[in-house]
Each structure stands twice: as C-alpha cells, then as structure tokens.
Design an enzyme around this catalytic site. Structure first.
Site, PDB file in Angstrom:
ATOM      1  N   LYS A  44      19.898  53.293  -5.456  1.00  0.00           N
ATOM      2  CA  LYS A  44      19.504  54.682  -4.962  1.00  0.00           C
ATOM      3  C   LYS A  44      18.055  54.732  -5.272  1.00  0.00           C
ATOM      4  CE  LYS A  44      24.027  56.314  -6.810  1.00  0.00           C
ATOM      5  NZ  LYS A  44      24.574  56.777  -7.702  1.00  0.00           N
ATOM      6  N   GLY A  45      17.674  54.099  -5.967  1.00  0.00           N
ATOM      7  CA  GLY A  45      16.234  54.282  -6.440  1.00  0.00           C
ATOM      8  C   GLY A  45      15.354  54.631  -5.466  1.00  0.00           C
ATOM      9  N   GLU A 100      11.786  48.637  -2.470  1.00  0.00           N
ATOM     10  CA  GLU A 100      12.337  48.911  -3.908  1.00  0.00           C
ATOM     11  C   GLU A 100      11.488  50.016  -4.710  1.00  0.00           C
ATOM     12  OE1 GLU A 100      14.226  49.015  -5.677  1.00  0.00           O
ATOM     13  OE2 GLU A 100      15.099  47.277  -6.629  1.00  0.00           O
ATOM     14  N   ASP A 101      12.263  50.467  -5.450  1.00  0.00           N
ATOM     15  CA  ASP A 101      11.584  51.384  -6.389  1.00  0.00           C
ATOM     16  C   ASP A 101      10.670  50.939  -7.386  1.00  0.00           C
ATOM     17  OD1 ASP A 101      13.580  50.373  -7.645  1.00  0.00           O
ATOM     18  OD2 ASP A 101      14.343  52.443  -8.581  1.00  0.00           O
ATOM     19  N   ASP A 104      10.570  45.522 -12.333  1.00  0.00           N
ATOM     20  CA  ASP A 104      10.700  45.521 -13.771  1.00  0.00           C
ATOM     21  C   ASP A 104      11.023  43.978 -14.318  1.00  0.00           C
ATOM     22  OD1 ASP A 104      11.019  46.545 -16.282  1.00  0.00           O
ATOM     23  OD2 ASP A 104      13.064  46.917 -15.926  1.00  0.00           O
ATOM     24  N   LYS A 132       6.132  46.822 -13.169  1.00  0.00           N
ATOM     25  CA  LYS A 132       5.974  46.756 -14.687  1.00  0.00           C
ATOM     26  C   LYS A 132       5.740  45.416 -15.095  1.00  0.00           C
ATOM     27  CE  LYS A 132       9.287  49.989 -16.551  1.00  0.00           C
ATOM     28  NZ  LYS A 132      10.521  49.987 -17.208  1.00  0.00           N
ATOM     29  N   PHE A 153      10.122  53.304 -20.178  1.00  0.00           N
ATOM     30  CA  PHE A 153      11.122  53.493 -19.076  1.00  0.00           C
ATOM     31  C   PHE A 153      10.578  54.946 -18.236  1.00  0.00           C
ATOM     32  CE2 PHE A 153      15.099  55.141 -17.483  1.00  0.00           C
ATOM     33  CZ  PHE A 153      15.503  54.069 -17.070  1.00  0.00           C
ATOM     34  N   VAL A 154      10.695  54.922 -17.189  1.00  0.00           N
ATOM     35  CA  VAL A 154      10.206  55.816 -16.267  1.00  0.00           C
ATOM     36  C   VAL A 154      11.080  56.387 -15.401  1.00  0.00           C
ATOM     37  CG1 VAL A 154       7.731  54.839 -16.360  1.00  0.00           C
ATOM     38  CG2 VAL A 154       9.168  54.320 -14.300  1.00  0.00           C
ATOM     39  N   ASP A 160      16.122  57.104 -11.948  1.00  0.00           N
ATOM     40  CA  ASP A 160      16.858  57.861 -12.935  1.00  0.00           C
ATOM     41  C   ASP A 160      16.938  57.561 -14.365  1.00  0.00           C
ATOM     42  OD1 ASP A 160      18.487  55.246 -12.117  1.00  0.00           O
ATOM     43  OD2 ASP A 160      19.986  56.500 -13.241  1.00  0.00           O
ATOM     44  N   ARG A 166      16.158  61.759 -10.727  1.00  0.00           N
ATOM     45  CA  ARG A 166      15.420  61.198  -9.191  1.00  0.00           C
ATOM     46  C   ARG A 166      14.658  62.123  -8.472  1.00  0.00           C
ATOM     47  NH1 ARG A 166      18.243  56.465  -8.908  1.00  0.00           N
ATOM     48  NH2 ARG A 166      20.545  56.462  -9.690  1.00  0.00           N
TER      49      ARG A 166
HETATM   50  P1  IMP Z   1      14.784  44.770 -12.459  1.00  0.00           P
HETATM   51  O1  IMP Z   1      14.614  44.618 -13.709  1.00  0.00           O
HETATM   52  O2  IMP Z   1      13.269  44.270 -11.664  1.00  0.00           O
HETATM   53  O3  IMP Z   1      15.783  43.821 -11.594  1.00  0.00           O
HETATM   54  O4  IMP Z   1      14.939  46.093 -11.962  1.00  0.00           O
HETATM   55  C1  IMP Z   1      16.102  46.625 -11.264  1.00  0.00           C
HETATM   56  C2  IMP Z   1      16.226  47.831 -11.082  1.00  0.00           C
HETATM   57  O5  IMP Z   1      16.133  48.515 -12.571  1.00  0.00           O
HETATM   58  C3  IMP Z   1      15.254  48.699 -10.280  1.00  0.00           C
HETATM   59  O6  IMP Z   1      15.122  48.556  -8.991  1.00  0.00           O
HETATM   60  C4  IMP Z   1      15.307  50.306 -10.862  1.00  0.00           C
HETATM   61  O7  IMP Z   1      16.084  50.944 -10.174  1.00  0.00           O
HETATM   62  C5  IMP Z   1      15.926  49.802 -12.430  1.00  0.00           C
HETATM   63  N1  IMP Z   1      14.835  50.320 -13.367  1.00  0.00           N
HETATM   64  C6  IMP Z   1      13.944  49.338 -13.839  1.00  0.00           C
HETATM   65  N2  IMP Z   1      13.140  49.958 -14.537  1.00  0.00           N
HETATM   66  C7  IMP Z   1      13.261  51.174 -14.586  1.00  0.00           C
HETATM   67  C8  IMP Z   1      12.854  52.369 -15.116  1.00  0.00           C
HETATM   68  O8  IMP Z   1      11.736  52.288 -15.884  1.00  0.00           O
HETATM   69  N3  IMP Z   1      13.268  53.552 -14.884  1.00  0.00           N
HETATM   70  C9  IMP Z   1      14.301  53.654 -14.140  1.00  0.00           C
HETATM   71  N4  IMP Z   1      14.936  52.662 -13.466  1.00  0.00           N
HETATM   72  C10 IMP Z   1      14.415  51.394 -13.842  1.00  0.00           C
HETATM   73 MG    MG Z   2      16.666  50.025  -7.743  1.00  0.00          MG
END
Ligand code: IMP
Ligand code: MG
Length: 181
Positions: A44-45, A100-101, A104, A132, A153-154, A160, A166
């Site tokens: 949902k991000g 994508e939001d 990370d 990040k 953590f944002v 969320d 959100r």
């Molecule tokens: P990944 O670690 O790049 O696989 O991130 C996967 C998902 O984790 C992202 O699409 C976000 O939905 C969630 N996420 C990662 N970092 C944060 C954060 O700082 N706040 C909230 N959601 C996060």
């Molecule tokens: Mg996401």
C-alpha cells in the site's frame, strides 16, 4: 488527537514532494513518449506517490496494482517476498514502470523486478520517491528517484508505522515514545 503531535521532525515537506513529483512526471512523459507505459504500483506504501505521479504524467498510460509482502507490523525486513495480489494485466510488450514508496534494503524489488521481467515486458524500470542507500543489501537502484533519507524509520506520504501515518502529507520521523505505545 493530531497525528502531527507524534512527529519528531519533518524530513521532506509537502512542497518539496510536490515539486519533485512534478519534475519526475515531466521526465517520465518525455522518456516514454510513443511507448506503451504501464505504471505498476506496489501497495500500500506507494498509493499516495502513485496518485500524484500519474497525474503529473502527460502522456497516455495504464495503471495496475500489486500487493507483495515484505514487512510485518515490525520495522525489520523479513527477506521474503510473496505475491499477495498479482497484476490484472498482461505485461508482454508493455513498458513497465514499477512505482515504489522507498528503496530500503532493496530486497523486495531485487526479487520482484526479475519476476516481472519473465513476463516479456518491452522494458522494466523503477520509480521510487524515497531511497535509504545506507541500508541497501541487494544490488538494485531506482531509475527515477525522489529523495535520499537517512537510516531512520520514516512515515507519511504513504509509508506507515503499524498501518498508521500513511495519510501524513509529508515524510517524517516519529517520536521514540510512539513505539512504546
Ligand atoms: P526493502 O527493504 O527495500 O525491500 O523495502 C520494502 C518495503 O519496506 C518498502 O516498500 C516499504 O513499504 C517498507 N519500508 C522500508 N523502509 C521503511 C520506512 O522507513 N518506513 C516505512 N516503511 C518502510
Ligand atoms: Mg512498499
């Protein structure tokens, strides 16, 4: 009770988000002119970013949505990516842009991108509003990128904490006491 009261600091303001998304919309409209653009929003991000970005794009495009699991209620990645809701549309011949939001660890997209690549799209790229880079575990980058954020953590602009915040119109960091509730 106001959500703002739980916010320690604002990292990216509403105005900065707006200006950046407008610029990304212009870049994407230019790069995908004459192509078969399909925006794939990862729920949902990315819902807030998707809604803004699609309206900043001036060329015809289609949209679709996907739900994958990577995070639970906690703030650490599981390293697993499961398709909870797949796309409705066939990708063959489409110029897919994953929306994508945040990038990370990069684990989610490093697994998802090749999976979608197997469905014969004409091209496949990534647009992410936040990055990040210090957290990256997988070799993956965004082709269109909004803002780099520090290793914190944002929340907000779609992101969320425990399914909340959100709907904050900016990106911020929560006060430590929020996590103790
Ligand atoms: P990944 O670690 O790049 O696989 O991130 C996967 C998902 O984790 C992202 O699409 C976000 O939905 C969630 N996420 C990662 N970092 C944060 C954060 O700082 N706040 C909230 N959601 C996060
Ligand atoms: Mg996401």
């Amino acid at each position: 009770m106001r959500m703002d009261d739980d916010v320690l600091k604002v990292l990216v303001s509403q105005e900065e988000l707006q200006a950046k998304v407008a610029q990304m919309g212009r870049d994407i409209s230019r790069d995908y002119e004459g192509k078969n653009l399909l925006l794939v929003s990862i729920l949902k991000g990315s819902v807030v970013y998707m809604a803004d970005l699609m309206r900043a794009i001036t060329i015809p495009c289609k949209i679709d949505f996907m739900v994958v699991s990577s995070y639970g209620a906690n703030t650490e990645t599981s390293g697993l990516v499961k398709i909870i809701k797949d796309l409705d549309q066939d990708l063959s011949g489409k110029d897919v842009l994953i929306v994508e939001d945040i990038l990370d660890t990069g684990v989610t997209l490093s697994k998802l991108k090749p999976m979608l690549g197997l469905r014969n799209p004409a091209s496949i790229r990534i647009a992410a509003i936040l990055d990040k880079p210090t957290r990256r575990k997988a070799d993956i980058h965004a082709d269109y990128l909004g803002f780099e954020v520090p290793d914190e953590f944002v929340v907000g602009y779609g992101l969320d904490y425990d399914e909340k915040y959100r709907n904050l119109p900016y990106v911020g960091v929560l006060k430590p006491e929020v996590y103790q509730k």
